[in-house]
Design a protein around this motif. Structure first.
Motif, mmCIF file in Angstrom:
data_model
loop_
_atom_site.group_PDB
_atom_site.id
_atom_site.type_symbol
_atom_site.label_atom_id
_atom_site.label_comp_id
_atom_site.label_asym_id
_atom_site.label_seq_id
_atom_site.Cartn_x
_atom_site.Cartn_y
_atom_site.Cartn_z
ATOM 1 N N LYS A 1 126.286 6.275 -4.139
ATOM 2 C CA LYS A 1 125.743 7.538 -4.631
ATOM 3 C C LYS A 1 124.749 8.059 -3.603
ATOM 4 O O LYS A 1 124.180 7.295 -2.811
ATOM 5 C CB LYS A 1 125.029 7.351 -5.972
ATOM 6 C CG LYS A 1 125.929 6.950 -7.125
ATOM 7 C CD LYS A 1 125.112 6.817 -8.409
ATOM 8 C CE LYS A 1 125.987 6.413 -9.585
ATOM 9 N NZ LYS A 1 125.173 6.259 -10.827
ATOM 10 N N TYR A 2 124.504 9.351 -3.654
ATOM 11 C CA TYR A 2 123.556 9.957 -2.719
ATOM 12 C C TYR A 2 122.169 9.337 -2.844
ATOM 13 O O TYR A 2 121.462 9.163 -1.841
ATOM 14 C CB TYR A 2 123.474 11.472 -2.960
ATOM 15 C CG TYR A 2 122.423 12.132 -2.104
ATOM 16 C CD1 TYR A 2 122.669 12.394 -0.765
ATOM 17 C CD2 TYR A 2 121.164 12.433 -2.634
ATOM 18 C CE1 TYR A 2 121.692 12.961 0.031
ATOM 19 C CE2 TYR A 2 120.179 12.997 -1.842
ATOM 20 C CZ TYR A 2 120.449 13.268 -0.516
ATOM 21 O OH TYR A 2 119.481 13.832 0.270
ATOM 22 N N ILE A 3 121.754 8.998 -4.073
ATOM 23 C CA ILE A 3 120.392 8.504 -4.265
ATOM 24 C C ILE A 3 120.183 7.093 -3.711
ATOM 25 O O ILE A 3 119.045 6.651 -3.570
ATOM 26 C CB ILE A 3 119.976 8.529 -5.756
ATOM 27 C CG1 ILE A 3 120.863 7.584 -6.581
ATOM 28 C CG2 ILE A 3 119.994 9.929 -6.306
ATOM 29 C CD1 ILE A 3 120.302 7.323 -7.981
ATOM 30 N N HIS A 4 121.261 6.386 -3.400
ATOM 31 C CA HIS A 4 121.107 5.054 -2.833
ATOM 32 C C HIS A 4 120.710 5.166 -1.361
ATOM 33 O O HIS A 4 121.003 6.156 -0.702
ATOM 34 C CB HIS A 4 122.399 4.261 -2.964
ATOM 35 C CG HIS A 4 122.791 3.994 -4.375
ATOM 36 N ND1 HIS A 4 124.046 3.561 -4.735
ATOM 37 C CD2 HIS A 4 122.100 4.108 -5.537
ATOM 38 C CE1 HIS A 4 124.107 3.417 -6.047
ATOM 39 N NE2 HIS A 4 122.935 3.743 -6.554
ATOM 40 N N SER A 5 120.052 4.136 -0.857
ATOM 41 C CA SER A 5 119.688 4.093 0.559
ATOM 42 C C SER A 5 120.284 2.837 1.188
ATOM 43 O O SER A 5 120.437 1.817 0.525
ATOM 44 C CB SER A 5 118.164 4.110 0.726
ATOM 45 O OG SER A 5 117.567 3.035 0.022
ATOM 46 N N ALA A 6 120.610 2.932 2.452
ATOM 47 C CA ALA A 6 121.274 1.831 3.153
ATOM 48 C C ALA A 6 120.219 0.861 3.688
ATOM 49 O O ALA A 6 119.718 1.015 4.805
ATOM 50 C CB ALA A 6 122.136 2.380 4.277
ATOM 51 N N PHE A 7 119.896 -0.130 2.877
ATOM 52 C CA PHE A 7 118.857 -1.097 3.226
ATOM 53 C C PHE A 7 119.236 -1.889 4.475
ATOM 54 O O PHE A 7 118.427 -2.088 5.392
ATOM 55 C CB PHE A 7 118.635 -2.018 2.030
ATOM 56 C CG PHE A 7 117.384 -2.840 2.071
ATOM 57 C CD1 PHE A 7 116.231 -2.381 2.684
ATOM 58 C CD2 PHE A 7 117.348 -4.089 1.455
ATOM 59 C CE1 PHE A 7 115.067 -3.145 2.693
ATOM 60 C CE2 PHE A 7 116.193 -4.854 1.457
ATOM 61 C CZ PHE A 7 115.051 -4.385 2.085
ATOM 62 N N GLY A 8 120.494 -2.341 4.529
ATOM 63 C CA GLY A 8 120.942 -3.140 5.665
ATOM 64 C C GLY A 8 120.866 -2.396 6.981
ATOM 65 O O GLY A 8 120.490 -2.971 8.010
ATOM 66 N N LEU A 9 121.214 -1.109 6.978
ATOM 67 C CA LEU A 9 121.139 -0.332 8.211
ATOM 68 C C LEU A 9 119.708 -0.220 8.720
ATOM 69 O O LEU A 9 119.455 -0.213 9.931
ATOM 70 C CB LEU A 9 121.702 1.073 7.993
ATOM 71 C CG LEU A 9 123.185 1.203 7.658
ATOM 72 C CD1 LEU A 9 123.603 2.670 7.720
ATOM 73 C CD2 LEU A 9 124.058 0.363 8.582
ATOM 74 N N ARG A 10 118.771 -0.125 7.806
ATOM 75 C CA ARG A 10 117.373 -0.024 8.217
ATOM 76 C C ARG A 10 116.890 -1.324 8.860
ATOM 77 O O ARG A 10 116.064 -1.310 9.773
ATOM 78 C CB ARG A 10 116.504 0.386 7.022
ATOM 79 C CG ARG A 10 116.690 1.869 6.680
ATOM 80 C CD ARG A 10 116.131 2.267 5.338
ATOM 81 N NE ARG A 10 116.182 3.723 5.147
ATOM 82 C CZ ARG A 10 117.276 4.412 4.814
ATOM 83 N NH1 ARG A 10 118.426 3.771 4.636
ATOM 84 N NH2 ARG A 10 117.235 5.719 4.684
#
Length: 258
Positions: free
Chosen positions: A12-21
């Motif tokens: 979903k749009y509201i999720h953030s990509a923790f692994g990429l960070r």
């Protein structure tokens, strides 16, 4: 423009990509040559490829999860058809265990299995120096979490206003449930508490109200979980919301009383 583009398709749009960070935080001297781009599974693969190629990358790193593997396979196929010279590196839980049978792994140039925080940076350094990497499937050495650069500075103001903010005090799972990939993440490793709490304090000061802990068992280490809860209690303001996964039979009075 960026030599390295880190991307994934969130559920979903509201999720953030923790692994990429985490990957961005641990790129070291290559960080200034990288960009982080997030999509969601409601976007068209061609639209995603156009956005990726708009950065003129030499390397595209894609996070692959159960919810995006089908669409990411289409993205990789189109990307390699249009720009075969771009090196595509895959990572994430969905390509860490059965790469021999996966179409997406066949299409990509490299696959890093396991926790790629440091292995991705190492692969990118070799490629950008023009060096060939012999192995297509790279099993990442389990990183010492005390060596990792924490990713929380890579949540920007837009993320804080519009996305879920993920944090983790530990990695790994102590259980061996056959149905769950987390049971393969052994051993449990604790991030150094002072640096972690300093990052939480910075997020609070930047306006974060909702924290979602991704620890498999937040209350496994009682001393750590108590310290974290006391940290938030001492800074409590109306609207603060914390999400944890806990085991109910490990809730002594000292923890319940906080």
């Amino acid at each position: 423009m960026a030599d390295i583009v880190l991307a994934t398709l969130n559920a979903k749009y509201i999720h953030s990509a923790f692994g990429l960070r985490y990957l961005m935080a641990n790129l070291g001297e290559l960080r200034d040559r990288a960009a982080l781009v997030e999509f969601d599974i409601n976007q068209r693969p061609l639209e995603i490829v156009e956005r990726l190629l708009g950065e003129s990358p030499r390397i595209v790193g894609l996070g692959v999860y159960i919810w995006n593997v089908a669409l990411t396979t289409e993205v990789v196929a189109i990307l390699k058809r249009l720009r075969p010279d771009v090196t595509v590196i895959l990572g994430g839980p969905e390509v860490s265990h059965e790469t021999e049978q996966q179409e997406i792994a066949r299409l990509a140039d490299l696959v890093i299995t396991g926790e790629a925080d440091l292995a991705f940076a190492e692969a990118c350094a070799h490629l950008l120096r023009g060096e060939k990497i012999e192995r297509r499937i790279i099993p990442a050495v389990l990183p010492d979490v005390a060596r990792l650069q924490l990713p929380y500075a890579f949540y920007n103001e837009h993320d804080i206003a519009h996305r879920v903010i993920y944090v983790e005090a530990s990695r790994g799972c102590p259980f061996h449930c056959e149905f769950c990939l987390s049971s393969l993440d052994i051993p449990v490793r604790q991030f150094p508490l002072p640096a972690f709490l300093a990052s939480l304090d910075d997020l609070l000061k930047r306006g974060v109200k909702h924290f979602k802990f991704v620890d498999r068992t937040f209350n496994l280490n009682l001393a750590v979980s108590q310290a974290i809860l006391e940290f938030f209690l001492s800074r409590y303001e109306s609207g603060l919301f914390l999400h944890f996964e806990m085991i109910p039979d490990r809730l002594p009075e000292t923890l319940r009383g906080i």
